[in-house]
Scaffold this motif. Structure first.
Motif, PDB file in Angstrom:
ATOM      1  N   ILE A 136       0.836  -1.195   0.000  1.00 51.70           N
ATOM      2  CA  ILE A 136       0.000   0.000   0.000  1.00 51.70           C
ATOM      3  C   ILE A 136       0.877   1.253   0.000  1.00 51.70           C
TER       4      ILE A 136
ATOM      5  N   THR B 272       2.453   1.798  -3.395  1.00 49.09           N
ATOM      6  CA  THR B 272       1.512   2.289  -4.411  1.00 49.09           C
ATOM      7  C   THR B 272       1.210   3.767  -4.205  1.00 49.09           C
TER       8      THR B 272
ATOM      9  N   VAL C  58      -6.225   6.474   3.062  1.00 46.35           N
ATOM     10  CA  VAL C  58      -6.191   5.617   1.871  1.00 46.35           C
ATOM     11  C   VAL C  58      -7.303   4.579   1.955  1.00 46.35           C
ATOM     12  N   THR C  59      -7.997   4.397   0.844  1.00 46.62           N
ATOM     13  CA  THR C  59      -9.113   3.444   0.773  1.00 46.62           C
ATOM     14  C   THR C  59      -8.881   2.455  -0.354  1.00 46.62           C
ATOM     15  N   LEU C  60      -9.120   1.197  -0.071  1.00 46.63           N
ATOM     16  CA  LEU C  60      -9.101   0.155  -1.096  1.00 46.63           C
ATOM     17  C   LEU C  60     -10.514  -0.394  -1.229  1.00 46.63           C
TER      18      LEU C  60
ATOM     19  N   THR D  11      -8.229   6.990  -9.062  1.00 53.35           N
ATOM     20  CA  THR D  11      -8.076   5.629  -8.561  1.00 53.35           C
ATOM     21  C   THR D  11      -6.915   4.950  -9.264  1.00 53.35           C
TER      22      THR D  11
ATOM     23  N   LEU E 114      -7.520   1.694  -5.488  1.00 53.34           N
ATOM     24  CA  LEU E 114      -6.983   2.487  -4.385  1.00 53.34           C
ATOM     25  C   LEU E 114      -7.253   3.959  -4.657  1.00 53.34           C
TER      26      LEU E 114
END
Length: 326
Positions: free
Chosen positions: A13, A16, A51-53, A95, A111
């Motif tokens: 994460i 990225t 951060v969101t997945l 994203t 992400l």
């Protein structure tokens, strides 16, 4: 989600985020917050990001997530202050597609990042206080009066006319996909008649809504207390993955439960539509969840409890329901 994802680690994460948003990012901390997506706090020592997945499912695809987050950013740029806007990557997208370890397809997701907000999320009790309710009503009014961003997706039913019949077929035989599978299957099978009636009513109301398409507005989709943050700059709404053009009543259920009916004056038919939209889409998601492989994690148990809740009789949101569900 409350549990860590098994298909990707914190280092991936951070890597990225560094590649697309924050070049010096070195630290990613998993946050056991919310339910439905995974979250991290990522920092470079100076700047901190949330951060969101999101993982594709019945509610959205990678393309619809990109459109939703781009739309939220456009609304913020146009002056809709309630929006906590996603941040663009260096390429201009909002994203980034990611995969799990060794390219595992079951770990695919999108992400996205937003600024880290300094503030607090109100409890459900605090969110029901009259002064807070008025703040949310005003914030949503600003959103609903905004010019829809270009490319904003339109709401559409998440289940079709064959849903109830397909569910009967899926639950006709035992499930062996995990430790909670049979409990979920039996609960679903026992409510087959109710699900069929709810589905029929839902699709009727969806047709009514579509006949009024010229009145649709930008809607958040889930502006409940867990997606609200009180900051020094005022109320902010987070989690814009459900942003869509829709009847304004899509954003009203929690406010009505808090007694804001006189302020909102909603159409009861549209309130029924979106109560059913949530209920049936949750039932569909949890059907897929428990019919598929699972191991009995804390998230699995939370999901089962929520499935049971959605299979109960619906509450009377308006005090006197004018368009009965049953």
């Amino acid at each position: 989600m409350f549990s860590r994802p098994s298909f990707i680690d914190d280092t991936a994460i951070a890597r990225t985020v560094a590649a697309h948003w924050l070049p010096a990012a070195t630290e990613a901390t998993h946050l056991p917050w919310g339910f439905g997506a995974y979250h991290w706090r990522v920092s470079d020592g100076t700047t901190t990001l949330f951060v969101t997945l999101d993982r594709p499912g019945r509610r959205h695809t990678g393309d619809s997530l990109e459109a939703a987050y781009a739309g939220a950013a456009a609304l913020a740029a146009a002056g809709v202050d309630v929006v906590c806007a996603p941040l663009p990557t260096r390429s201009g997208r909002f994203t980034v597609d990611v995969k799990g370890g060794e390219g595992r397809e079951d770990g695919a997701g999108s992400l996205s990042v937003t600024p880290w907000l300094e503030g607090r999320t109100p409890t459900q009790e605090q969110a029901g206080a009259p002064a807070h309710v008025r703040k949310v009503v005003a914030a949503l009014a600003a959103l609903h009066h905004a010019v829809p961003p270009a490319g904003l997706r339109a709401w559409a039913p998440l289940i079709g006319p064959g849903f109830a019949g397909e569910l009967r077929e899926r639950t006709a035989r035992p499930w062996t996909s995990g430790p909670l599978a049979e409990r979920a299957r039996r609960a679903l099978a026992a409510r087959g008649d109710a699900i069929e009636r709810w589905s029929s009513r839902y699709l009727e109301l969806a047709d009514v809504a579509r006949s009024r398409r010229d009145t649709w507005v930008p809607t958040h989709g889930e502006p409940h207390h867990a997606n609200q943050v009180l900051t020094s700059g005022g109320l902010k709404l987070v989690d814009w993955e459900s942003l869509a053009l829709a009847p304004r009543e899509r954003d009203h259920p929690d406010l009505l439960a808090a007694g804001a009916g006189d302020l909102l004056r909603p159409d009861p038919a549209m309130i029924d539509l979106f109560a059913l939209d949530w209920r049936l889409s949750e039932i569909a998601e949890y059907t897929d969840w428990f019919a598929g492989p699972h191991t009995g994690t804390a998230d699995d148990h939370t999901a089962l409890a929520e499935l049971y809740e959605e299979l109960e009789e619906p509450p009377d949101v308006l005090g006197q329901r004018q368009t009965p569900l049953r």
